[in-house]
Design a protein around this motif. Structure first.
Motif, PDB file in Angstrom:
ATOM      1  N   SER A 122       0.834  -1.192   0.000  1.00 23.23           N
ATOM      2  CA  SER A 122       0.000   0.000   0.000  1.00 23.23           C
ATOM      3  C   SER A 122       0.879   1.257   0.000  1.00 23.23           C
ATOM      4  N   GLY A 123       0.567   2.181  -0.893  1.00 17.10           N
ATOM      5  CA  GLY A 123       1.317   3.429  -0.953  1.00 17.10           C
ATOM      6  C   GLY A 123       2.532   3.377  -1.862  1.00 17.10           C
ATOM      7  N   LYS A 152       1.107   2.378  -7.141  1.00 23.00           N
ATOM      8  CA  LYS A 152       0.439   1.616  -8.208  1.00 23.00           C
ATOM      9  C   LYS A 152      -0.734   2.379  -8.827  1.00 23.00           C
ATOM     10  N   THR A 153      -1.612   2.893  -7.965  1.00 22.89           N
ATOM     11  CA  THR A 153      -2.786   3.613  -8.480  1.00 22.89           C
ATOM     12  C   THR A 153      -2.372   4.908  -9.173  1.00 22.89           C
ATOM     13  N   THR A 154      -1.325   5.533  -8.671  1.00 22.55           N
ATOM     14  CA  THR A 154      -0.840   6.762  -9.312  1.00 22.55           C
ATOM     15  C   THR A 154      -0.365   6.462 -10.731  1.00 22.55           C
TER      16      THR A 154
HETATM   17  N1  LIG Z   1      -3.792  13.213  -4.783  1.00 22.82           N
HETATM   18  C1  LIG Z   1      -2.799  12.949  -3.936  1.00 22.82           C
HETATM   19  N2  LIG Z   1      -2.244  13.937  -3.196  1.00 22.82           N
HETATM   20  C2  LIG Z   1      -1.207  13.690  -2.366  1.00 22.82           C
HETATM   21  N3  LIG Z   1      -0.656  12.478  -2.192  1.00 22.82           N
HETATM   22  C3  LIG Z   1      -1.178  11.450  -2.890  1.00 22.82           C
HETATM   23  C4  LIG Z   1      -2.275  11.618  -3.798  1.00 22.82           C
HETATM   24  N4  LIG Z   1      -2.569  10.416  -4.351  1.00 22.82           N
HETATM   25  C5  LIG Z   1      -1.721   9.532  -3.809  1.00 22.82           C
HETATM   26  N5  LIG Z   1      -0.867  10.123  -2.939  1.00 22.82           N
HETATM   27  C6  LIG Z   1       0.234   9.504  -2.194  1.00 22.82           C
HETATM   28  O1  LIG Z   1       1.073   8.859  -3.155  1.00 22.82           O
HETATM   29  C7  LIG Z   1       1.549   7.617  -2.662  1.00 22.82           C
HETATM   30  C8  LIG Z   1       1.169   6.511  -3.618  1.00 22.82           C
HETATM   31  O2  LIG Z   1      -0.244   6.325  -3.573  1.00 22.82           O
HETATM   32  P1  LIG Z   1      -0.997   5.267  -4.490  1.00 22.82           P
HETATM   33  O3  LIG Z   1      -2.442   5.445  -4.292  1.00 22.82           O
HETATM   34  O4  LIG Z   1      -0.476   5.354  -5.862  1.00 22.82           O
HETATM   35  O5  LIG Z   1      -0.516   3.882  -3.824  1.00 22.82           O
HETATM   36  P2  LIG Z   1      -0.989   2.382  -4.104  1.00 22.82           P
HETATM   37  O6  LIG Z   1       0.247   1.614  -4.399  1.00 22.82           O
HETATM   38  O7  LIG Z   1      -2.071   2.379  -5.114  1.00 22.82           O
HETATM   39  O8  LIG Z   1      -1.556   1.914  -2.684  1.00 22.82           O
HETATM   40  P3  LIG Z   1      -2.795   0.938  -2.304  1.00 22.82           P
HETATM   41  O9  LIG Z   1      -2.267  -0.480  -2.432  1.00 22.82           O
HETATM   42  O10 LIG Z   1      -3.094   1.278  -0.888  1.00 22.82           O
HETATM   43  O11 LIG Z   1      -3.926   1.237  -3.239  1.00 22.82           O
HETATM   44  C9  LIG Z   1       0.971   7.468  -1.259  1.00 22.82           C
HETATM   45  O12 LIG Z   1       1.938   7.903  -0.350  1.00 22.82           O
HETATM   46  C10 LIG Z   1      -0.214   8.398  -1.274  1.00 22.82           C
HETATM   47  O13 LIG Z   1      -0.483   8.891   0.015  1.00 22.82           O
END
Ligand SMILES: Nc1ncnc2c1ncn2[C@@H]1O[C@H](COP(=O)(O)OP(=O)(O)OP(=O)(O)O)[C@@H](O)[C@H]1O
Ligand SMILES: [Mg+2]
Length: 262
Positions: A53-54, A57-59
């Protein structure tokens, strides 16, 4: 014709502010949620993107889907540079070929629409015939065709997620991005949905980018698995064999799954 990847991502980078306030935005207050991420995906391939998590990936997914702007790097889709495309009109032809299903897709279906209307909406957006398509798509995802007249609240969570997949597949996209699409479902329902996605992937030659924090789930659909940590790619795996994993983080990711597997 030129041999090119369906999707190619080069040095993709995204900074976010560490603070909540927009006014506080400054370079020193920002961090790279995604840094120098590069990978490619071929037509008809299923590629996994895993990490805790974090890890970003979603970004990455949101940048590919043109929901957020990258701060650096390049996105090529079908050989075309889509990095700077913006706005409904420019993105219209691209969106037809890249569809997505998210963790909450099933829960965010419009309660006022019938399943038939929900599923055929993308066809209407592209002025394509809708006759019989809802029924056909419902059957494709293993739901009774006559449910086209039902509304989302009459379905279970797993059934609603199937409707989201039917909607995403109705345009026959060349790429389907699945971001934690099975994470909210119980193990059995998740298994059925993964089996369904494999079938759709094989029968339609749809390329899939399958995103999950769970490496064992990703392994069931994807041969190549890109592992992310702290916004960066640490390695790409072909198996879950510990002898293949070079990075200690990847080994931990695999080991944590082996102890809880069925
Ligand atoms: N709009 C935003 N503004 C500020 N920080 C953000 C934003 N979107 C994501 N983040 C930060 O960017 C980092 C990556 O987030 P992301 O959602 O891409 O992770 P992830 O790998 O998809 O996690 P998960 O498995 O929980 O879905 C995290 O530290 C998150 O807090
Ligand atoms: Mg995420």
């Amino acid at each position: 014709m030129d041999m090119c990847h369906l999707l190619e991502v080069k040095n993709l980078t995204k900074f976010f502010s560490k603070r909540l306030s927009h006014f506080a935005y400054a370079k020193k207050d920002s961090f790279a949620a995604v840094r120098d991420v590069s990978f490619s995906l071929d037509a008809g391939e299923a590629l996994g993107l895993v990490g805790e998590s974090g890890s970003g990936k979603t970004t990455v997914a949101n940048m590919l889907l043109k929901l957020i702007e990258p701060d650096g790097g390049q996105i090529l889709f079908g050989g075309e540079d889509i990095t700077r495309l913006r706005g409904y009109k420019d993105l219209y032809p691209v969106r037809r070929n890249i569809q997505a299903v998210f963790q909450n897709s099933g829960t965010s279906l419009d309660p006022h629409m019938t399943l038939g209307e929900i599923i055929t909406e993308p066809l209407k957006n592209y002025h394509l015939p809708t006759e019989g398509k809802a029924e056909e798509s419902l059957a494709l995802v293993g739901l009774p065709p006559e449910w086209a007249r039902r509304r989302p609240h009459q379905l279970s969570g797993g059934q609603r997620q199937r409707v989201s997949i039917a909607r995403a597949m109705v345009l026959k996209p060349s790429l389907l991005v699945l971001d934690e699409a099975t994470s909210n479902l119980d193990v059995i329902t998740a298994s059925q949905i993964i089996a369904l996605m494999r079938k759709l992937h094989e029968e339609n030659n749809t390329a899939i980018l399958f995103i999950s924090h769970d490496i064992s789930v990703v392994d069931r659909l994807c041969t190549r698995k890109v592992v992310m940590k702290d916004g960066m790619i640490v390695e790409t795996l072909r198996s879950l064999d510990l002898s293949e994993a070079r990075h200690p983080y990847t080994r931990r990711l695999i080991e944590s799954k082996m102890s809880v597997s069925l």
